[in-house]
Design an enzyme around this catalytic site. Structure first.
Site, PDB file in Angstrom:
ATOM      1  N   CYS A 189       0.832  -1.211   0.000  1.00  0.00           N
ATOM      2  CA  CYS A 189       0.000   0.000   0.000  1.00  0.00           C
ATOM      3  C   CYS A 189       0.863   1.256   0.000  1.00  0.00           C
ATOM      4  O   CYS A 189       0.514   2.264  -0.634  1.00  0.00           O
ATOM      5  CB  CYS A 189      -0.916   0.016   1.226  1.00  0.00           C
ATOM      6  SG  CYS A 189      -2.022  -1.395   1.322  1.00  0.00           S
TER       7      CYS A 189
HETATM    8  C1  BEZ Z   1       0.591  -4.571   1.825  1.00  0.00           C
HETATM    9  O1  BEZ Z   1       0.090  -3.499   1.501  1.00  0.00           O
HETATM   10  O2  BEZ Z   1       1.786  -4.759   1.734  1.00  0.00           O
HETATM   11  C2  BEZ Z   1      -0.257  -5.666   2.328  1.00  0.00           C
HETATM   12  C3  BEZ Z   1      -1.424  -5.389   3.019  1.00  0.00           C
HETATM   13  C4  BEZ Z   1      -2.189  -6.444   3.497  1.00  0.00           C
HETATM   14  C5  BEZ Z   1      -1.770  -7.742   3.280  1.00  0.00           C
HETATM   15  C6  BEZ Z   1      -0.631  -8.005   2.570  1.00  0.00           C
HETATM   16  C7  BEZ Z   1       0.146  -6.976   2.092  1.00  0.00           C
END
Ligand code: BEZ
Length: 212
Positions: A46
């Site tokens: 994210c």
């Molecule tokens: C991420 O944004 O890296 C992420 C968020 C939730 C689960 C897995 C990865």
């Protein structure tokens, strides 16, 4: 939760964002919009996604598109995380992030898929036109960051095909030949597409992009 389909009016809502409270439809005004959710603040994928969107601000502005992000985290979390995004992605977050702690918007847009994750929003994307109708929906899992160049490419296609009787073929990019829609008769082609056309098959007719 409502089922949202292409062509539906994007459900309206009021929400707290990092840029103040908004009424979604008023915030969209007369332009295009992208509403996208991410699973959680302070997560790696994210962080790269929101940094990428910030870097594409000019691209979105040039297409008259406002962008707004959402997760079920608090405003306080959003504000702290924005500092990390700016630092690590070498940019400045320049769009609002909705703090959807009560999941009101996430439920309205069916952004929580319990068989994937009970609590977090999946990576949803809604492109909304100036008529407030949903033009495109995408859903990615948490494990896969989105390709925002693809979202810009789709917006180019949506904005072109809204005003010209063309569709865009596989892997089309802005500037490339388009498909003449089947409802256009051969007799209408010279008037509508003065740049000419190629008939590959009676149902597959190509023409240079008409708005260039
Ligand atoms: C991420 O944004 O890296 C992420 C968020 C939730 C689960 C897995 C990865």
């Amino acid at each position: 939760m409502s089922t949202i389909r292409l062509g539906d009016i994007a459900p309206n809502f009021t929400a707290n964002t990092t840029e103040g409270e908004i009424n979604f439809h008023e915030w969209l005004d007369a332009g295009w919009g992208v509403l996208f959710s991410h699973p959680a603040d302070y997560t790696p994928v994210c962080t790269t996604e929101l940094g990428t969107v910030a870097k594409y601000k000019l691209e979105f502005d040039n297409r008259n598109v406002k962008v707004i992000a959402l997760s079920v985290d608090s405003l306080e979390d959003h504000r702290g995380w924005i500092k990390d995004i700016n630092e690590t992605q070498h940019t400045t977050v320049n769009f609002p992030i909705i703090a959807d702690e009560d999941r009101k918007v996430a439920q309205l847009y069916d952004m929580i898929h319990p068989n994937a994750d009970d609590n977090a929003t999946v990576r949803s994307v809604f492109v909304i036109g100036p008529d407030k109708k949903v033009k495109l929906m995408l859903t990615y899992p948490a494990s896969t960051g989105r390709n925002f160049k693809e979202i810009l490419r789709v917006i180019d296609s949506l904005q072109l095909t809204a005003y010209h009787k063309v569709a865009t073929p596989a892997n089309w990019n802005n500037g490339e030949d388009c498909v003449i829609v089947p409802t256009v008769t051969n007799e209408e082609i010279p008037g509508l597409f003065p740049k000419g056309h190629v008939e590959v098959k009676p149902y597959l007719r190509l023409t240079p992009q008409p708005n260039l």
